[in-house]
Design a protein around this motif. Structure first.
Motif, mmCIF file in Angstrom:
data_model
loop_
_atom_site.group_PDB
_atom_site.id
_atom_site.type_symbol
_atom_site.label_atom_id
_atom_site.label_comp_id
_atom_site.label_asym_id
_atom_site.label_seq_id
_atom_site.Cartn_x
_atom_site.Cartn_y
_atom_site.Cartn_z
ATOM 1 N N ALA A 3 0.866 -1.178 0.000
ATOM 2 C CA ALA A 3 0.000 0.000 0.000
ATOM 3 C C ALA A 3 0.898 1.223 0.000
ATOM 4 C CB ALA A 3 -0.893 0.022 1.246
ATOM 5 N N ALA A 27 -6.469 0.130 -1.204
ATOM 6 C CA ALA A 27 -5.670 0.389 0.000
ATOM 7 C C ALA A 27 -6.342 1.416 0.906
ATOM 8 C CB ALA A 27 -4.248 0.820 -0.351
ATOM 9 N N VAL A 65 -6.112 -2.839 5.040
ATOM 10 C CA VAL A 65 -5.548 -1.988 3.987
ATOM 11 C C VAL A 65 -4.910 -2.862 2.910
ATOM 12 C CG1 VAL A 65 -3.798 -0.230 3.511
ATOM 13 C CG2 VAL A 65 -5.125 -0.131 5.636
#
Ligand SMILES: Cc1cc2nc3c(=O)[nH]c(=O)nc-3n(C[C@H](O)[C@H](O)[C@H](O)COP(=O)(O)OP(=O)(O)OC[C@H]3O[C@@H](n4cnc5c(N)ncnc54)[C@H](O)[C@@H]3O)c2cc1C
Ligand code: SF4
Ligand code: FES
Lengths: 637, 253
Positions: free
Chosen positions: B108, B176, B170
């Protein structure tokens, strides 16, 4: 040297109030001029940092974790004690005090323990105000459960995740202070040394675990809130990174180590399954509220536990201790489990476990009720063992869990080095030779929220108009070099074994010889074996990589060599204490299988002074005076 | 050993934040089905150290599913294939002899890779700082039982409060997004009466910080909740949306 514990005199219940009244204060406009370093963000560290930040001091808080919320306090399961007497079952400040001092086998200071009991009720108020979601009754009031070694229900809990919820409460208060810029937070910074000048603690040396940078931070006072050293046993219920380094390195700079041999072996852990196992998982003591402990009556009985009829089981705690039965203190329970396993009644692959059985409770209360109170523990067990504890008893095994020993501190929580305060599990102060369940969380928060804010202020008031030491002072340089040299020594070692392999070996020596039951001969052997292990470490360890970036092997090596050095002190302390008390059981000193204290000769806390690694340390005695309680042979029958 | 198992591991290796990473293949010796994924990595690391190689960096601490430190993608799934399970609680008995496991870090923008499987999740701390607390100073608290909280409210708040801050939500989300994490904290505190006075600012400030950290927006794919080791329900996201709209429309400032 005579240690001065600085305990106030006068009636027990007025000592803390009187001490507070006599303490010096720092006015609000001056507080910002004082820099305070706090190492650790567990319950003790986070609560102290939040409190001192709120008061207005310039607080600098360090943790080696990536976030303060990862501190090991997060893993505490069962609950926190407080003398609220919400159950109207006869609880009081006195009773919490008495249970704790008796539970500790009369090896703690009366004044400290009484203060702890007095602060307990306020802790619950503070946590509720922060939004901690404690368990509640239908009417909306707080619920309680019972823990070992007591006859009242005074434990507050949040399912099996009490430590998590309390730490998240303290963490949220801490983060508010960081947001308000009253606390500066340094994550992924590990303390490597204590800076002492003119006999006064003035700062720390840290290594930034991301960049490898080694630097000095100086301040008017240093608070170590770095947790306990149980992980010295390698297999323990504590988190993998828990260590003794901060307190050990402070010891090497002159701080006295108190009662290092007082360790708590917890009776209810999940058994070991193989040599690769990296840690033990605790099954909370609260399970003994509903579970019954037993072993097969016939040694070596290999039948499935559900096929063993009632009459062929020994519920040994219920038989031997009818008053407290399954709720005897941990040291007593662990010793009894070991005794039955040694006699051949143990179950499980290696015969070192006993059963903890919920059949009756499930039949009586129903599975949904049990699930709502203990669901996460049952799930955890199921995942690790691959067996469903709703359908068959748990197998449990005693494992190292908590340490009562730690740096010696006086009533102000200050060590013998002025300016060095020690809070939470890192100090030795309140639990004597054995801690009762649900009392560590209480102590950490009492130290951080309600004691240090007063005693640290009192110390700082005497430092008015002084500046923190310059970070370029010679003692800072020397301490930085000391850290760098040690790091170089690791990286230059030419062996081919991981530092973890030495940790496993150390753990085995300690568990066998400085564990549940200790003997003179075993302790002498342990000392020699640990010395040999230390030599072997330096000859055969390999620490790959370099020191300029993230290097987890380097981090581990530092913690493990400290454990090895420290393990020897544990054995020495255990050898010198020719009595049994609480978790320290010397096989030579027992009556009917119970610990036999020697109050004439050992009613003191041992405070060890470092004299160099290859020299014997000196023991100082902090004599314990009992004015309010009568010393009795602890009985839970 | 009857419970022995053989696995092939494809593990992401990356020397530092800026280096280009790559997969490397390993065939660790002496694995047992009773080992956890992390114990497997310990054992592989011991082998590598003995052979003079650089061990794999991965983060962990409690190894019992509560501290939130561990977390890797296992065959594309955050914390692996089992529901309600952290990486440290995943045992090799879950896999078949001969399986191949692909182990990668969380991916992410707001969680940059630091080294191998280790990522930087400090963005979560900054979101917490923005408002994830009740402003009460030590010493200010009223008697605990003066605040009555119905049992079901306390239990519901608890369900949100169990978030361990691991970041799997996430990592599992194609955008994300950190909405599940934020909604759990906001939900816990806004349900409790103690948290009411600051509820609007809390929701606004935490969401603003989440956006500033570079987390993506939520498009309700619910992958977050499926990966969450604490099984935090997506209903908290709906609650947060409601809370946010209310906060944004009430002009208190
Ligand atoms: C599994 C388990 C369950 C438990 N359950 C209960 C329970 O139900 N009730 C109860 O009362 N007690 C319980 N305990 C005991 C209790 O959790 C601990 O004693 C207590 O949380 C310790 O808190 P602390 O703040 O002193 O230290 P910790 O929470 O261990 O925090 C130590 C902090 O110091 C930092 N640190 C350490 N060394 C360094 C260094 N060199 N440099 C920088 N930072 C450093 C760490 O990063 C961390 O932030 C339990 C313990 C275990 C293991
Ligand atoms: S919501 Fe779930 S997945 Fe996300 S951080 Fe919290 S526990 Fe982890
Ligand atoms: S190591 Fe703590 S949750 Fe996995």
């Amino acid at each position: 040297m005579i240690l001065d514990p600085r305990t106030p005199s006068g009636p027990l219940d007025q000592r803390w109030a009187k001490a507070k009244e006599e303490m010096r204060l720092v006015g609000p406009i001056n507080r910002r001029k004082f820099k305070v370093i706090i190492v650790g963000t567990g319950l003790a560290g986070a609560s102290a940092a939040a409190s001192l930040g709120q008061q207005g001091y310039d607080v600098h808080c360090f943790t080696f974790h990536d976030s303060p919320r990862r501190a090991h306090s997060i893993a505490a399961q069962g609950g926190i004690n407080a003398a609220k007497n919400y159950q109207n079952d006869g609880d009081s400040t006195w009773r919490l005090f008495y249970d704790t001092i008796k539970g500790g086998d009369f090896r703690a200071r009366e004044s400290n323990v009484y203060r702890l009991a007095q602060n307990s009720a306020n802790i619950i108020d503070q946590c509720v105000a922060q939004g901690v979601p404690f368990a509640r009754e239908y009417g909306g009031t707080l619920a309680n459960r019972t823990f070992g070694g007591v006859l009242v229900s005074r434990t507050f809990y949040a399912r099996g995740q009490t430590g998590q919820q309390l730490l998240l409460g303290a963490y949220s208060s801490l983060m508010r202070e960081v947001h308000e810029q009253r606390v500066k937070l340094y994550t992924r910074h590990e303390m490597h040394d204590l800076i002492v000048k003119d006999g006064v603690a003035q700062g720390i040396v840290t290594r930034n675990l991301m960049t490898g940078e080694v630097e000095a931070h100086t301040a008017h006072a240093v608070l170590l809130c770095t947790g306990g050293y149980t992980n010295v046993y390698y297999l323990s219920t504590t988190a993998m990174a828990s260590n003794v380094s901060a307190t050990w390195r402070a010891y090497k700079r002159g701080a006295y180590f108190g009662n290092p041999c007082y360790v708590q072996i917890h009776p209810t852990c999940i058994p070991v399954s193989g040599h690769y196992q990296s840690k033990l998982t605790l099954m909370s003591e609260s399970l003994r509220n509903v579970g019954r402990i037993w072993v097969p009556r016939t040694p070596g009985d290999k039948r499935h536990p559900n096929d063993i009829p009632e009459a062929e089981r020994i519920y040994f705690l219920e038989e031997r201790y009818p008053t407290y039965s399954n709720m005897v203190p941990r040291d007593v329970a662990s010793r009894n489990c070991k005794e039955y396993c040694d006699k051949g009644h143990g179950v499980g692959a290696s015969g070192d476990s006993v059963y903890l059985d919920f059949r009756e409770a499930i039949a009586k209360e129903g599975e949904p009720t049990i699930r709502s109170k203990y669901g996460n523990l049952f799930d955890m067990y199921h995942k690790i063992m691959g067996e469903d504890p709703y359908k068959q008893p748990m197998k449990i095994y005693p494992g190292p869990h908590y340490v009562m020993g730690g740096l010696w501190v006086d009533y102000h929580l200050m060590s013998n080095i002025p300016g060095l305060f020690v809070l939470g599990e890192a100090n030795f102060s309140d639990h004597g030779a054995n801690r009762l369940g649900a009392s560590a969380l209480m102590q950490g928060l009492s130290d951080g929220y309600f004691v240090a804010p007063y005693t640290v202020s009192n110390y700082l008031a005497n430092k008015m108009n002084t500046q923190p030491l310059s970070a370029s002072d010679d003692v800072c340089k020397e301490a930085i070099d000391n850290t760098r040299n040690l790091i170089d020594r690791f990286l230059k070692a030419k062996g081919n074994q991981s530092s973890e392999s030495f940790h496993r070996r150390l753990g085995k020596i300690l568990f066998d010889k400085v564990g549940i039951s200790r003997t003179k001969q075993g302790l002498q052997e342990a000392i020699t074996e640990i010395q040999a292990l230390r030599e072997d470490f330096w000859n055969n360890v390999r620490v790959p990589g370099d020191a300029s970036y993230v290097n987890q092997e380097l981090e581990k090596a530092g913690r493990i060599i400290d454990f090895i050095e420290f393990g020897e002190l544990m054995a020495r302390d255990a050898l010198h204490r020719e009595e049994s008390c609480g978790g320290h059981f010397r096989a030579e000193h027992q009556i009917d299988g119970e610990a036999k204290r020697d109050d004439d000769n050992f009613a003191y806390a041992a405070a060890w002074q470092f004299n160099g690694l290859d020299k014997e340390p000196t023991v100082h005695k902090d004599e314990l005076k009992f004015e309010s309680v009568k010393l009795t042979q602890r009985s839970y029958k | 050993m009857s419970n022995s198992i053989k696995l092939t591991l494809n593990i992401w290796r990356q020397a530092n934040r800026h280096a280009k990473g790559r997969f490397e293949t390993y065939q660790p010796k002496d694995l047992s089905t009773d080992m956890s994924i992390l114990e497997m990595l310990d054992s592989l690391n011991d082998e590598m150290i003995a052979a003079g190689k650089e061990p794999i960096t991965f983060e962990h601490d409690c190894r019992e599913g509560i501290c939130g430190t561990c977390g890797i993608m296992i065959n594309g799934m955050a914390h692996g294939p089992d529901r309600g399970t952290t990486t440290c609680q995943l045992y090799l008995r879950r896999f078949k002899d001969g399986d191949t496991l692909v182990l990668e870090p969380w991916r992410a923008k707001a969680f940059p890779v630091i080294k191998d499987l280790l990522v930087d999740r400090s963005a979560f701390d900054r979101i917490q700082m923005a408002g994830g607390y009740i402003s009460v100073n030590v010493g200010n608290a009223p008697e605990a039982n003066s605040i009555l909280i119905p049992k079901d409210v306390a239990l519901e708040a608890f369900d949100a409060a169990v978030c361990i801050g691991c970041g799997a939500c996430v990592a599992a989300c194609k955008n994300a997004s950190a909405m599940l994490f934020v909604s759990a904290k906001v939900g816990h505190l806004s349900l409790m009466p103690q948290g009411h006075p600051e509820r609007h600012d809390r929701a606004l400030n935490m969401i603003a910080q989440m956006d500033a950290e570079g987390f993506g927006s939520c498009t309700n794919t619910l992958e977050c909740s499926a990966a969450c080791p604490k099984e935090i329900s997506p209903k908290w996201i709906q609650r947060l949306n409601g809370e946010y709209i209310q906060a944004a429309t009430v002009t208190r400032r």
